[in-house]
Write a protein that holds these residues in place. Sequence first.
Motif, PDB file in Angstrom:
ATOM      1  N   LEU A  19       0.821  -1.210   0.000  1.00 46.04           N
ATOM      2  CA  LEU A  19       0.000   0.000   0.000  1.00 46.04           C
ATOM      3  C   LEU A  19       0.854   1.258   0.000  1.00 46.04           C
ATOM      4  O   LEU A  19       0.520   2.249  -0.652  1.00 46.04           O
ATOM      5  N   SER A  20       1.957   1.242   0.720  1.00 39.11           N
ATOM      6  CA  SER A  20       2.838   2.411   0.775  1.00 39.11           C
ATOM      7  C   SER A  20       3.430   2.732  -0.592  1.00 39.11           C
ATOM      8  O   SER A  20       3.786   3.883  -0.868  1.00 39.11           O
ATOM      9  N   ALA A  21       3.546   1.723  -1.442  1.00 41.76           N
ATOM     10  CA  ALA A  21       4.147   1.922  -2.762  1.00 41.76           C
ATOM     11  C   ALA A  21       3.168   2.453  -3.794  1.00 41.76           C
ATOM     12  O   ALA A  21       3.571   2.823  -4.892  1.00 41.76           O
TER      13      ALA A  21
ATOM     14  N   PRO B 226      -2.256   8.795  -2.720  1.00 41.19           N
ATOM     15  CA  PRO B 226      -2.075   8.987  -1.275  1.00 41.19           C
ATOM     16  C   PRO B 226      -3.199   8.402  -0.439  1.00 41.19           C
ATOM     17  O   PRO B 226      -3.002   8.052   0.720  1.00 41.19           O
TER      18      PRO B 226
ATOM     19  N   GLN C 158      -2.017   4.960   0.069  1.00 44.82           N
ATOM     20  CA  GLN C 158      -0.820   4.985   0.900  1.00 44.82           C
ATOM     21  C   GLN C 158      -1.221   5.110   2.371  1.00 44.82           C
ATOM     22  O   GLN C 158      -0.615   4.492   3.255  1.00 44.82           O
TER      23      GLN C 158
ATOM     24  N   ALA D 199      -1.909   2.077   4.607  1.00 44.78           N
ATOM     25  CA  ALA D 199      -0.806   1.339   5.228  1.00 44.78           C
ATOM     26  C   ALA D 199      -0.795   1.562   6.734  1.00 44.78           C
ATOM     27  O   ALA D 199      -0.435   0.661   7.503  1.00 44.78           O
TER      28      ALA D 199
ATOM     29  N   SER E 225      -2.499  11.020   5.685  1.00 44.05           N
ATOM     30  CA  SER E 225      -2.710   9.889   6.584  1.00 44.05           C
ATOM     31  C   SER E 225      -4.124   9.922   7.148  1.00 44.05           C
ATOM     32  O   SER E 225      -4.771  10.963   7.242  1.00 44.05           O
TER      33      SER E 225
ATOM     34  N   ASP F 117       3.343  -1.149  -9.954  1.00 45.31           N
ATOM     35  CA  ASP F 117       3.726  -0.755  -8.601  1.00 45.31           C
ATOM     36  C   ASP F 117       2.866  -1.436  -7.546  1.00 45.31           C
ATOM     37  O   ASP F 117       3.003  -1.163  -6.365  1.00 45.31           O
ATOM     38  N   LYS F 118       1.956  -2.321  -7.970  1.00 44.35           N
ATOM     39  CA  LYS F 118       1.070  -3.038  -7.056  1.00 44.35           C
ATOM     40  C   LYS F 118       1.082  -4.503  -7.458  1.00 44.35           C
ATOM     41  O   LYS F 118       0.319  -4.906  -8.344  1.00 44.35           O
TER      42      LYS F 118
ATOM     43  N   THR G  75       6.139  11.105  -2.113  1.00 47.53           N
ATOM     44  CA  THR G  75       6.197  10.119  -1.039  1.00 47.53           C
ATOM     45  C   THR G  75       7.551  10.098  -0.354  1.00 47.53           C
ATOM     46  O   THR G  75       7.743   9.364   0.611  1.00 47.53           O
TER      47      THR G  75
END
Length: 571
Positions: free
Chosen positions: A116-118, A122, A125, A128, A188, A339-340, A465
């Motif tokens: 998820l961070s990758a 956002p 992201q 995560a 976040s 990327d996933k 990021t």
Amino acid sequence: MSQRLSGIPLSPGIAIGPAWWLETPVATTGHSDIPRNPETERARLEAAREQAKRELAAILADQQHALPPESLAILEAQQLMLDDPDLLQHVTAAIHAGQSASDAWRSATDAIAAQLSALPDPYFQARAADVRDIQQRVLRCLGGVAEEAVYPTTPHVLLADDLVPSQTVTLPLDRILGIALVGGGPTSHATILARARGLPAVAGLGRALHMIAPETLVILDGDRGEIIVNPDEATLVEARAQQAAWHAAQKAAAATAAEPGQLADGTRIEIAANIGSAADARAAVQAGAEGVGLLRTEFLYLDRVTPPSTEEQFAIYQEIFTLLEGRPVVVRTFDIGGDKPAPYLSLPPEANPFLGVRAIRLARQQPALLDTQLDALLRTGYPTLRIMFPMVATIAEIHWLRERVDAAIARLTSQGLTPPPGLQIGMMVEIPAAALLAEHFAAVVDFFSIGTNDLAQYTLAADRTNPAVAALADALHPAVLRLIQHVVSAAHPAGRWVGVCGELAGDPVAAPILVGLGIDELSMAPAAIPAVKAVLRQWTRDAAEHLAQEALRQESAEAVRQLVQAMMPHR
């Protein structure tokens, strides 16, 4: 001696009070565990999961009437994670391979959090943090560690390295004035919750924050993203006046959030919401959204071993559309890819997956994925459906996508069904090439929606990021604003409307500039809607256009922000 620390604005407002450092118990169980019988470990994990569920249920019951729906939805999503079949399948397999329950749980959730961070979006992201929150909760239950953090008994400004969502939602509001974080970021879930609870917050203050001793008097400015340590009397007086004015403005904005989005002269501006679930849709309606400018659909594709079927997608879309009660909705087709690493994609690793085979580039390689999504969307018959394609860079791509839509409509009508009567087809503008060729795209699409997060990072060559360079990717940079202006100038003569669905749309400082550039729709997190509507009511069309032209002449994003403050109407 007075000192100022600068960080990232998270949640607006001003907090004044003594500092308090938050210390949270950390689950250390895991790698020190001795592997046991697999059935014993499975039983331990099941007991820990059930305890975690009970804890979350207790938090939700306690906060049910204190938090808006989008905040409650975060905790509800965590509950669902505890029962995620793909996650449990991986954990069970690891336990049977000889790992302890805590090792298996840690490794599986670490993998999901990293995935998820990758992601480039956002919104995902931020998920995560939910995974890590759930990870620690279950590990604490496995190790018998108490979860309660120690809070002050009197009102303080809370200082911490970072906060997970469940901590933010349980903060004692009568004793927490604001939040200052060493790390963290503007997308976040903890940020969303801080805004929902009306807590001023600043992140990214760095290790210098640790120099502040407990009980030191501080001023936390969530609008400017700074904290003032040991302020003098004059600074205190000014801060208290600003604090009173801010509270009055927030109260007025909330009271008029349901009114239409418009300028002081009556010019209408559509204010929409960015959502990613049915819970988000419910929150958007309650916040005063006039539509949905971005429905993210990646949640349908992540954390599973097979792609979602037409029937599964259809049911979820129907649930969301029912809640929107006819409001226009822009659905972004899946933005997944290199990327996933979803198992069913079978894609080779890439050196730079953010610029690799993702979104429509993946769709062209595996068109069945896109066809299934289009079939599900068109079957809903939703009258104001707008389908939007991400990561478009060339005219050839959009022609191919239109052909897929036409084929999907043909399949629908062959079954005796009717496509949505108000269907529109659009594209995201997040690649500079798409912005610069907007006059060509305007002949093929019905609308544009500008993703300012990616447009800024691609224009300024700064990975948003990466904390070391994220500040460079400020979408209020004049170079980005000029690209936005170019899109509008190409779209309007062709009769196309233009929206903005990036973080910039929900920034009260940026909103009048975007409107002055000719943007027709602003789409944002539901919590941002009241403040943006209130700010726009202070500007006339002429004043906003003048502001936008002056902004285009500036040399930096910082200068643009200062310009807005200087030109803000006094009403």
